[in-house]
Design a protein around this motif. Structure first.
Motif, PDB file in Angstrom:
ATOM      1  N   TYR A  24       0.825  -1.210   0.000  1.00  0.00           N
ATOM      2  CA  TYR A  24       0.000   0.000   0.000  1.00  0.00           C
ATOM      3  C   TYR A  24       0.861   1.263   0.000  1.00  0.00           C
ATOM      4  N   ARG A  25       1.896   1.296   0.838  1.00  0.00           N
ATOM      5  CA  ARG A  25       2.646   2.537   1.051  1.00  0.00           C
ATOM      6  C   ARG A  25       3.788   2.776   0.071  1.00  0.00           C
ATOM      7  N   LEU A  26       4.457   1.737  -0.386  1.00  0.00           N
ATOM      8  CA  LEU A  26       5.638   1.926  -1.237  1.00  0.00           C
ATOM      9  C   LEU A  26       5.336   2.718  -2.515  1.00  0.00           C
ATOM     10  N   PRO A  27       4.279   2.385  -3.260  1.00  0.00           N
ATOM     11  CA  PRO A  27       3.994   3.181  -4.468  1.00  0.00           C
ATOM     12  C   PRO A  27       3.561   4.615  -4.151  1.00  0.00           C
ATOM     13  N   ARG A  28       3.118   4.849  -2.931  1.00  0.00           N
ATOM     14  CA  ARG A  28       2.656   6.183  -2.544  1.00  0.00           C
ATOM     15  C   ARG A  28       3.760   7.009  -1.879  1.00  0.00           C
ATOM     16  N   GLY A  29       4.948   6.420  -1.754  1.00  0.00           N
ATOM     17  CA  GLY A  29       6.081   7.133  -1.174  1.00  0.00           C
ATOM     18  C   GLY A  29       5.995   7.346   0.316  1.00  0.00           C
ATOM     19  N   HIS A  68     -16.928   0.387   8.548  1.00  0.00           N
ATOM     20  CA  HIS A  68     -17.688  -0.742   8.000  1.00  0.00           C
ATOM     21  C   HIS A  68     -17.609  -0.859   6.478  1.00  0.00           C
ATOM     22  N   GLU A  69     -16.607  -0.194   5.886  1.00  0.00           N
ATOM     23  CA  GLU A  69     -16.376  -0.330   4.445  1.00  0.00           C
ATOM     24  C   GLU A  69     -15.643  -1.649   4.192  1.00  0.00           C
ATOM     25  N   PRO A  70     -15.844  -2.251   3.029  1.00  0.00           N
ATOM     26  CA  PRO A  70     -15.160  -3.519   2.729  1.00  0.00           C
ATOM     27  C   PRO A  70     -13.638  -3.360   2.682  1.00  0.00           C
ATOM     28  N   ILE A  71     -12.949  -4.373   3.177  1.00  0.00           N
ATOM     29  CA  ILE A  71     -11.489  -4.441   3.108  1.00  0.00           C
ATOM     30  C   ILE A  71     -11.150  -5.325   1.915  1.00  0.00           C
ATOM     31  N   SER A  72     -10.185  -4.905   1.137  1.00  0.00           N
ATOM     32  CA  SER A  72      -9.778  -5.665  -0.045  1.00  0.00           C
ATOM     33  C   SER A  72      -9.324  -7.075   0.345  1.00  0.00           C
ATOM     34  N   TRP A  73      -9.717  -8.042  -0.467  1.00  0.00           N
ATOM     35  CA  TRP A  73      -9.302  -9.422  -0.237  1.00  0.00           C
ATOM     36  C   TRP A  73      -7.802  -9.604  -0.449  1.00  0.00           C
ATOM     37  N   ARG A  74      -7.174  -8.611  -1.066  1.00  0.00           N
ATOM     38  CA  ARG A  74      -5.731  -8.694  -1.265  1.00  0.00           C
ATOM     39  C   ARG A  74      -4.997  -8.880   0.057  1.00  0.00           C
ATOM     40  N   TYR A  75      -5.470  -8.227   1.117  1.00  0.00           N
ATOM     41  CA  TYR A  75      -4.820  -8.338   2.416  1.00  0.00           C
ATOM     42  C   TYR A  75      -4.801  -9.793   2.885  1.00  0.00           C
ATOM     43  N   PHE A  76      -5.912 -10.447   2.790  1.00  0.00           N
ATOM     44  CA  PHE A  76      -6.016 -11.843   3.215  1.00  0.00           C
ATOM     45  C   PHE A  76      -5.194 -12.757   2.303  1.00  0.00           C
ATOM     46  N   VAL A  78      -2.524 -12.046   0.408  1.00  0.00           N
ATOM     47  CA  VAL A  78      -1.080 -11.873   0.596  1.00  0.00           C
ATOM     48  C   VAL A  78      -0.630 -12.562   1.880  1.00  0.00           C
ATOM     49  N   GLU A  79      -1.395 -12.430   2.956  1.00  0.00           N
ATOM     50  CA  GLU A  79      -1.023 -13.078   4.216  1.00  0.00           C
ATOM     51  C   GLU A  79      -1.051 -14.595   4.077  1.00  0.00           C
ATOM     52  N   CYS A  80      -2.075 -15.131   3.396  1.00  0.00           N
ATOM     53  CA  CYS A  80      -2.146 -16.591   3.174  1.00  0.00           C
ATOM     54  C   CYS A  80      -1.002 -17.076   2.292  1.00  0.00           C
ATOM     55  N   LEU A  81      -0.785 -16.396   1.180  1.00  0.00           N
ATOM     56  CA  LEU A  81       0.296 -16.786   0.271  1.00  0.00           C
ATOM     57  C   LEU A  81       1.640 -16.765   0.980  1.00  0.00           C
ATOM     58  N   SER A  82       1.880 -15.722   1.719  1.00  0.00           N
ATOM     59  CA  SER A  82       3.137 -15.602   2.445  1.00  0.00           C
ATOM     60  C   SER A  82       3.289 -16.734   3.467  1.00  0.00           C
ATOM     61  N   ALA A  83       2.229 -17.015   4.207  1.00  0.00           N
ATOM     62  CA  ALA A  83       2.282 -18.088   5.209  1.00  0.00           C
ATOM     63  C   ALA A  83       2.568 -19.438   4.562  1.00  0.00           C
ATOM     64  N   PHE A  84       1.847 -19.760   3.495  1.00  0.00           N
ATOM     65  CA  PHE A  84       2.057 -21.049   2.836  1.00  0.00           C
ATOM     66  C   PHE A  84       3.408 -21.123   2.139  1.00  0.00           C
ATOM     67  N   LEU A  85       3.847 -20.025   1.541  1.00  0.00           N
ATOM     68  CA  LEU A  85       5.172 -20.008   0.914  1.00  0.00           C
ATOM     69  C   LEU A  85       6.274 -20.257   1.943  1.00  0.00           C
ATOM     70  N   PHE A  86       6.158 -19.631   3.106  1.00  0.00           N
ATOM     71  CA  PHE A  86       7.168 -19.828   4.146  1.00  0.00           C
ATOM     72  C   PHE A  86       7.207 -21.287   4.586  1.00  0.00           C
ATOM     73  N   VAL A  87       6.055 -21.917   4.726  1.00  0.00           N
ATOM     74  CA  VAL A  87       6.020 -23.335   5.110  1.00  0.00           C
ATOM     75  C   VAL A  87       6.622 -24.197   4.004  1.00  0.00           C
ATOM     76  N   LEU A  88       6.252 -23.943   2.761  1.00  0.00           N
ATOM     77  CA  LEU A  88       6.793 -24.723   1.642  1.00  0.00           C
ATOM     78  C   LEU A  88       8.304 -24.570   1.518  1.00  0.00           C
ATOM     79  N   ILE A  89       8.788 -23.350   1.645  1.00  0.00           N
ATOM     80  CA  ILE A  89      10.222 -23.118   1.534  1.00  0.00           C
ATOM     81  C   ILE A  89      10.959 -23.789   2.692  1.00  0.00           C
ATOM     82  N   PHE A  90      10.409 -23.672   3.909  1.00  0.00           N
ATOM     83  CA  PHE A  90      11.056 -24.348   5.033  1.00  0.00           C
ATOM     84  C   PHE A  90      11.065 -25.861   4.835  1.00  0.00           C
TER      85      PHE A  90
END
Length: 160
Positions: A24-29, A68-76, A78-90
């Motif tokens: 979220y923040r990197l492209p916005r500086g 109460h506005e919707p949160i992008s599914w991207r957050y979920f 990215v967290e899932c992908l990262s968690a599973f990638l870390f387990v697979l790599i380990f």
């Protein structure tokens, strides 16, 4: 062994949460700002319970606790992908003292950042390309020299 896989899953989800902040923040500086995490829609600062990776997203029903506005599914995702990638790599390396493991985990995190920032903004920040290149070079260097360099590097790290 199950506990170490659980550790890498939770660690990966936490890193995924950090990656979401960078996406979220990197492209916005605004990466170096010391602001706490906030809702991108209402700008309300998020509390501790709002920041628990994976769980808070599900508990809040994919909506901000405050506006109460919707949160992008991207957050979920990215967290899932990262968690599973870390387990697979380990699971490939099976040892936390393997220096190559940590380089590959960092490299995977950089690739996730590049993918999702590019997906949202069609921009790949130069800093991520430099970091990815350095990590890739380190990985190739370690692979070319074999296991002895890992022992040498760990001795240097522990001496510091």
């Amino acid at each position: 062994m199950v506990l170490i896989f659980l550790f890498f899953f939770v660690f990966g989800a936490i890193i995924g949460s950090f990656l979401n902040m960078l996406i979220y923040r990197l492209p916005r500086g605004a990466v170096l700002s010391k602001k706490r995490s906030y809702c991108p829609k209402c700008r309300h600062k998020l509390g501790f319970t709002d920041l628990i990776p994976l769980i808070s997203f599900l508990m809040l029903g994919a909506k901000c606790r405050y506006c109460h506005e919707p949160i992008s599914w991207r957050y979920f995702i990215v967290e899932c992908l990262s968690a599973f990638l870390f387990v697979l790599i380990f699971s490939k390396y099976q040892s936390i003292i393997n220096f190559e493991l940590w380089i590959v985990l960092l490299l995977a995190s950089v690739f996730l950042l590049i993918f999702f920032i590019d997906l949202e903004t069609m921009i790949i920040p130069d800093v991520l390309l430099v970091i990815g290149s350095v990590l890739g070079g380190m990985y190739l260097f370690i692979r070319a020299l074999g296991f002895n360099i890992q022992i040498f590097i760990w001795h240097i790290i522990w001496a510091l």
